[in-house]
Design a protein around this motif. Structure first.
Motif, PDB file in Angstrom:
ATOM      1  N   ASN A  68     -34.685  19.408  28.838  1.00 18.96           N
ATOM      2  CA  ASN A  68     -34.323  20.617  28.091  1.00 18.96           C
ATOM      3  C   ASN A  68     -33.050  21.261  28.639  1.00 18.96           C
ATOM      4  OD1 ASN A  68     -36.332  20.438  26.207  1.00 18.96           O
ATOM      5  ND2 ASN A  68     -37.684  21.889  27.211  1.00 18.96           N
ATOM      6  N   TYR A  69     -32.854  21.187  29.944  1.00 22.61           N
ATOM      7  CA  TYR A  69     -31.643  21.737  30.545  1.00 22.61           C
ATOM      8  C   TYR A  69     -30.417  20.968  30.075  1.00 22.61           C
ATOM      9  CZ  TYR A  69     -28.703  23.916  34.084  1.00 22.61           C
ATOM     10  OH  TYR A  69     -27.725  24.634  34.715  1.00 22.61           O
ATOM     11  N   VAL A  70     -30.519  19.648  30.044  1.00 21.90           N
ATOM     12  CA  VAL A  70     -29.408  18.822  29.555  1.00 21.90           C
ATOM     13  C   VAL A  70     -29.156  19.111  28.069  1.00 21.90           C
ATOM     14  CG1 VAL A  70     -28.662  16.442  29.109  1.00 21.90           C
ATOM     15  CG2 VAL A  70     -29.717  17.032  31.298  1.00 21.90           C
ATOM     16  N   LEU A  71     -30.234  19.273  27.288  1.00 26.73           N
ATOM     17  CA  LEU A  71     -30.083  19.606  25.872  1.00 26.73           C
ATOM     18  C   LEU A  71     -29.457  20.992  25.694  1.00 26.73           C
ATOM     19  CD1 LEU A  71     -33.373  18.170  24.345  1.00 26.73           C
ATOM     20  CD2 LEU A  71     -31.061  17.220  24.214  1.00 26.73           C
ATOM     21  N   LEU A  72     -29.761  21.926  26.595  1.00 21.05           N
ATOM     22  CA  LEU A  72     -29.138  23.246  26.548  1.00 21.05           C
ATOM     23  C   LEU A  72     -27.633  23.126  26.786  1.00 21.05           C
ATOM     24  CD1 LEU A  72     -29.363  26.362  26.417  1.00 21.05           C
ATOM     25  CD2 LEU A  72     -29.701  26.301  28.897  1.00 21.05           C
ATOM     26  N   ILE A  73     -27.243  22.308  27.742  1.00 29.19           N
ATOM     27  CA  ILE A  73     -25.814  22.077  27.988  1.00 29.19           C
ATOM     28  C   ILE A  73     -25.161  21.498  26.738  1.00 29.19           C
ATOM     29  CG2 ILE A  73     -24.159  20.709  29.320  1.00 29.19           C
ATOM     30  CD1 ILE A  73     -26.061  20.977  31.716  1.00 29.19           C
ATOM     31  N   LEU A  74     -25.835  20.562  26.095  1.00 33.29           N
ATOM     32  CA  LEU A  74     -25.305  19.950  24.871  1.00 33.29           C
ATOM     33  C   LEU A  74     -25.207  20.977  23.739  1.00 33.29           C
ATOM     34  CD1 LEU A  74     -24.356  17.223  23.752  1.00 33.29           C
ATOM     35  CD2 LEU A  74     -26.702  16.797  23.059  1.00 33.29           C
ATOM     36  N   ALA A  75     -26.207  21.841  23.594  1.00 31.07           N
ATOM     37  CA  ALA A  75     -26.183  22.880  22.557  1.00 31.07           C
ATOM     38  C   ALA A  75     -25.035  23.856  22.805  1.00 31.07           C
ATOM     39  CB  ALA A  75     -27.516  23.621  22.520  1.00 31.07           C
ATOM     40  N   ILE A  76     -24.826  24.242  24.044  1.00 30.42           N
ATOM     41  CA  ILE A  76     -23.712  25.141  24.374  1.00 30.42           C
ATOM     42  C   ILE A  76     -22.383  24.434  24.108  1.00 30.42           C
ATOM     43  CG2 ILE A  76     -22.598  26.444  26.245  1.00 30.42           C
ATOM     44  CD1 ILE A  76     -25.219  27.682  25.280  1.00 30.42           C
ATOM     45  N   PHE A  77     -22.324  23.132  24.335  1.00 33.44           N
ATOM     46  CA  PHE A  77     -21.105  22.366  24.030  1.00 33.44           C
ATOM     47  C   PHE A  77     -20.787  22.424  22.536  1.00 33.44           C
ATOM     48  CE2 PHE A  77     -19.265  18.265  22.707  1.00 33.44           C
ATOM     49  CZ  PHE A  77     -18.037  18.358  23.348  1.00 33.44           C
ATOM     50  N   PHE A  78     -21.803  22.276  21.686  1.00 39.99           N
ATOM     51  CA  PHE A  78     -21.578  22.360  20.241  1.00 39.99           C
ATOM     52  C   PHE A  78     -21.101  23.761  19.834  1.00 39.99           C
ATOM     53  CE2 PHE A  78     -24.682  18.704  19.849  1.00 39.99           C
ATOM     54  CZ  PHE A  78     -23.688  17.774  19.556  1.00 39.99           C
ATOM     55  N   LEU A  79     -21.661  24.776  20.465  1.00 40.00           N
ATOM     56  CA  LEU A  79     -21.215  26.143  20.171  1.00 40.00           C
ATOM     57  C   LEU A  79     -19.777  26.359  20.652  1.00 40.00           C
ATOM     58  CD1 LEU A  79     -24.415  28.161  21.041  1.00 40.00           C
ATOM     59  CD2 LEU A  79     -23.644  27.335  18.828  1.00 40.00           C
ATOM     60  N   LYS A  80     -19.461  25.761  21.783  1.00 44.05           N
ATOM     61  CA  LYS A  80     -18.104  25.839  22.325  1.00 44.05           C
ATOM     62  C   LYS A  80     -17.102  25.232  21.354  1.00 44.05           C
ATOM     63  CE  LYS A  80     -15.806  24.296  26.566  1.00 44.05           C
ATOM     64  NZ  LYS A  80     -14.960  23.190  26.321  1.00 44.05           N
ATOM     65  N   LYS A  81     -17.465  24.105  20.759  1.00 38.40           N
ATOM     66  CA  LYS A  81     -16.588  23.467  19.778  1.00 38.40           C
ATOM     67  C   LYS A  81     -16.441  24.325  18.521  1.00 38.40           C
ATOM     68  CE  LYS A  81     -17.234  19.105  18.944  1.00 38.40           C
ATOM     69  NZ  LYS A  81     -17.779  17.746  18.794  1.00 38.40           N
ATOM     70  N   SER A  82     -17.506  24.998  18.119  1.00 38.47           N
ATOM     71  CA  SER A  82     -17.436  25.864  16.937  1.00 38.47           C
ATOM     72  C   SER A  82     -16.527  27.060  17.182  1.00 38.47           C
ATOM     73  CB  SER A  82     -18.822  26.363  16.553  1.00 38.47           C
ATOM     74  OG  SER A  82     -19.632  25.313  16.126  1.00 38.47           O
ATOM     75  N   VAL A  83     -16.627  27.659  18.350  1.00 42.92           N
ATOM     76  CA  VAL A  83     -15.823  28.839  18.652  1.00 42.92           C
ATOM     77  C   VAL A  83     -14.349  28.473  18.722  1.00 42.92           C
ATOM     78  CG1 VAL A  83     -15.368  30.588  20.431  1.00 42.92           C
ATOM     79  CG2 VAL A  83     -17.687  30.109  19.735  1.00 42.92           C
ATOM     80  N   SER A  84     -14.020  27.268  19.218  1.00 45.91           N
ATOM     81  CA  SER A  84     -12.607  26.888  19.237  1.00 45.91           C
ATOM     82  C   SER A  84     -12.056  26.754  17.828  1.00 45.91           C
ATOM     83  CB  SER A  84     -12.330  25.629  20.031  1.00 45.91           C
ATOM     84  OG  SER A  84     -13.404  24.860  20.268  1.00 45.91           O
TER      85      SER A  84
END
Length: 186
Positions: A68-84
Motif C-alpha cells: 500500500n505504501y508503494v501504491l501511495l507513492i504511485l498515486a502521488i506520482f499520478f497526481l504530480k503528473k496531473s498538476v504539471s
C-alpha cells in the motif's frame, strides 16, 4: 496560478519524502536481513522477526502495508503528473483525466485493502486472545471490537480522496468533450 504552484511544490515535497522514507526502510530491511551484526545493540531485537517463531500470517499485515505504501507513492506520482499539466493550463487533456482516474483508483484500493486486511487481522488476534484466556466472548462485543479495529479514519479518508479524484476525472473528461464539441461548432 500561485495556488497551483503551491500545490505542485507540496506534492513534490510529499512525493520525494515518501521515496526517501521507503529507501531508508528498504535499506534497514536489507541490513536487518543480511547484515544484522552491524546494527547497534538496540536494533538487534528486530532480527527475531526473521526467526521461525512467527508464522506466515504474522507477515501478512506488514507486507500489505508495504504494498500500500508503494501504491501511495504511485498515486502521488499520478497526481504530480496531473498538476504539471495544470501549470501549462492544459486542463482538458486526456492525460489529466487518465492520471486522476489512476490516482483515484489507487487511493480507493489502498483504503479498501487496508480495511480488509485489518478486519482479518483483528479476527486472527481475537481468536488468539480467545484461545489464551480459554473463554468465550460475547458475540456482539467480539464483532464490535473487530469492526472498531478494522475501520479506521485514514482508510475512510483514502477512499473519499479516491472518489473525489474519480469525480474530478469524470468532470474533466466531460469538460474535454464539451470543449471539443464547442471548438468544432466555431
Amino acid at each position: 496560478m500561485k495556488t497551483i504552484q503551491i500545490l505542485r511544490t507540496l506534492i513534490n515535497l510529499l512525493f520525494y519524502t515518501l521515496i526517501a522514507i521507503f529507501a531508508l526502510g528498504f535499506a534497514f530491511g536489507v541490513i536487518l536481513l543480511f547484515f544484522p551484526e552491524i546494527l547497534p545493540s538496540p536494533y538487534n531485537a528486530y532480527t527475531m522477526l526473521f526467526s521461525s517463531f512467527f508464522t506466515w500470517k504474522m507477515y501478512l499485515m506488514p507486507s500489505i502495508a508495504i504494498i500500500n505504501y508503494v501504491l501511495l507513492i504511485l498515486a502521488i506520482f499520478f497526481l504530480k503528473k496531473s498538476v504539471s499539466s495544470f501549470l501549462k493550463s492544459d486542463f482538458y487533456s486526456e492525460r489529466v483525466t487518465k492520471n486522476l482516474q489512476k490516482g483515484g483508483s489507487l487511493f480507493i484500493f489502498i483504503g479498501v485493502s487496508t480495511i480488509t486486511i485489518q478486519f482479518f487481522s483483528a479476527i486472527y488476534i481475537q481468536n488468539i486472545a480467545n484461545d489464551m484466556i480459554g473463554g468465550q466472548y460475547n458475540f456482539l462485543i467480539r464483532w464490535s471490537n473487530i469492526l472498531a479495529a478494522a475501520i479506521d479514519l485514514k482508510s475512510i479518508i483514502a477512499i473519499i480522496i479516491g472518489l473525489f479524484f474519480l469525480l474530478f476525472s469524470k468532470i474533466f473528461e466531460n469538460s474535454r468533450v464539451l470543449k471539443q464539441e464547442n471548438d468544432l461548432t466555431i
